[in-house]
Scaffold this active site. Structure first.
Site, mmCIF file in Angstrom:
data_model
loop_
_atom_site.group_PDB
_atom_site.id
_atom_site.type_symbol
_atom_site.label_atom_id
_atom_site.label_comp_id
_atom_site.label_asym_id
_atom_site.label_seq_id
_atom_site.Cartn_x
_atom_site.Cartn_y
_atom_site.Cartn_z
ATOM 1 N N THR A 29 -0.903 -53.519 -8.930
ATOM 2 C CA THR A 29 -2.333 -53.551 -9.210
ATOM 3 C C THR A 29 -2.918 -54.861 -8.701
ATOM 4 O OG1 THR A 29 -2.176 -52.093 -11.118
ATOM 5 C CG2 THR A 29 -4.051 -53.600 -11.063
ATOM 6 N N HIS A 178 3.530 -41.838 -11.418
ATOM 7 C CA HIS A 178 3.770 -43.021 -12.253
ATOM 8 C C HIS A 178 4.119 -42.566 -13.675
ATOM 9 C CE1 HIS A 178 3.816 -46.954 -13.746
ATOM 10 N NE2 HIS A 178 2.645 -47.424 -13.325
ATOM 11 N N ASN A 181 6.208 -47.792 -17.420
ATOM 12 C CA ASN A 181 5.376 -48.904 -17.896
ATOM 13 C C ASN A 181 4.417 -48.555 -19.024
ATOM 14 O OD1 ASN A 181 6.719 -50.189 -15.858
ATOM 15 N ND2 ASN A 181 4.931 -50.521 -14.562
ATOM 16 N N TYR A 183 2.454 -45.896 -19.562
ATOM 17 C CA TYR A 183 1.243 -45.134 -19.299
ATOM 18 C C TYR A 183 1.441 -43.690 -19.770
ATOM 19 C CZ TYR A 183 -0.017 -49.432 -17.024
ATOM 20 O OH TYR A 183 -0.285 -50.762 -16.802
ATOM 21 N N ASN A 238 3.513 -52.470 -22.698
ATOM 22 C CA ASN A 238 2.576 -51.585 -23.393
ATOM 23 C C ASN A 238 3.161 -51.042 -24.696
ATOM 24 O OD1 ASN A 238 0.162 -51.699 -21.886
ATOM 25 N ND2 ASN A 238 0.973 -50.301 -20.345
#
Length: 370
Positions: A29, A178, A181, A183, A238
């Site tokens: 990102t 993805h 992480n 998400y 996260n």
């Protein structure tokens, strides 16, 4: 005799693609997409790094509901696809290959990012407790998500399918799903978050269902030989955890292998030992997945060579080293010094710290001029 160095810089056939080396540019990102639309600046950034065996784009949201950060690009509108076409054309002109990473942040969001300030969505109504959402108003606690209703889930799967169609129209060579992480897909996979009691919760098979439905939808667009998946079995980013990552991700790897996906991208740090770090899962995934394995997690040149020599992986992805060194394959092959990354500009806007890192010859010329 083939040396480890020969392996790292040797060609590799990844599905229909011929990679000139085994160094992959990891998705990173960079927060340069004003209005969530890629621009000529993105094209320049990725073109500079086209000597990678494969580029995986920064995470790219499949819908407005999937936004969780400032200035991150999307792939759900025609304007975004047109912006990404600038990137793919530039990379291909430079002789490179590029996959788009399809992304939905799920609960890793804030109401200020959501349409009509609605609650973010997730597998369960459990907020991230650690860290903050970085909003236009500054750091804010993560919003408490609402659990997706069972009959809503096919609609989210369809968002990934639409994103894949947009990516194909934009000229990408393939896509990466993805699922890492913390998400939304990871929020369904791991039982530290997923407390559902329907067909998407409880057993490992049920928790993996969301990922596998998305995978089937996306491979219907691109074909399995142009689709990869990224996972982070032991990562706690996260606020993530799972009670049995080996069993969960062993099942995931076997199911993705049965679908003949072109690669599995595993994010697992190579440093740290139990009890300070969880037991690594990569070796098990190597046994369960028959396609190409990409490893990521702080690899140096020497560690990458060792992983290839040992058969742990076919490809190694590098993040920050590619960010700061557009010519990373050349620098590593020549054992040349690397540029130091400018951390302060990782997520800023504009060209500084984005497209102004010198290539090896430029750096040497600047040094000689002084």
């Amino acid at each position: 005799m083939t040396t480890a160095s020969d392996l790292l810089f040797s060609p590799y056939a990844l599905g229909p693609l011929s990679l000139p080396n085994r160094l992959v540019m990891a998705p990173m990102t960079r927060s340069r997409a004003e209005g969530h639309v890629p621009t000529e600046l993105h094209a320049r950034y990725y073109e500079q790094r086209a000597s990678a065996g494969l580029i995986i784009s920064e995470a790219t949201q499949v819908s407005p509901q999937g936004i969780g950060y400032l200035r991150t690009p999307g792939i759900h509108t025609d304007a975004q696809a047109e912006g990404w076409r600038l990137v793919t054309d530039a990379v291909h002109r430079a002789g490179g290959r590029i996959f788009l990473q399809l992304w939905h942040v799920g609960r890793a969001s804030h109401v200020s990012f959501q349409p009509d300030r609605q609650a973010p969505v997730s597998s369960s109504a459990i907020a991230i407790r650690k860290g903050h959402a970085h909003t236009a108003e500054g750091p804010q606690p993560y919003s408490t998500p609402r659990a997706l209703e069972t009959d809503e889930i096919p609609g989210v799967v369809a968002l990934f399918e639409h994103g894949a169609r947009q990516a194909k129209a934009a000229g990408f060579d393939g896509v990466e799903i993805h699922a890492a992480n913390g998400y939304i897909i990871d929020q369904f996979l791991r039982d530290g978050v997923n407390r559902r009691t329907d067909r998407y919760g409880g057993s490992i098979q049920n928790r993996a269902r969301f990922l596998l439905e998305i995978t089937d939808a996306v491979t219907g667009v691109f074909g399995a030989d142009r689709v990869g998946v990224r996972v982070s079995p032991t990562g706690d980013y996260n606020d993530m955890s799972d009670s049995d990552p080996k069993a969960l991700f062993g099942h995931v790897a076997a199911e993705l292998s049965a679908r003949k996906l072109v690669y599995l991208h595993v994010v697992e740090p190579i440093s740290g030992e139990p009890p300070d770090a969880p037991e690594r899962v990569t070796t098990l995934l190597r046994e369960r997945f028959r396609g190409a394995l990409i490893v990521n997690g702080g690899y140096t040149l020497e560690a990458a060579e060792q992983a290839l020599r040992a058969g742990v992986a076919e490809l190694v992805s590098f993040g920050v080293p590619f960010l700061a060194n557009p010519d990373l394959p050349e620098r590593l092959s020549r054992r040349a010094p690397l540029n130091a990354p400018d951390v302060a500009t990782f997520y800023s806007d504009g060209p500084r710290g984005y497209v102004d890192y010198p290539r090896l010859g430029e750096a040497q010329a600047a040094s000689a001029a002084r």
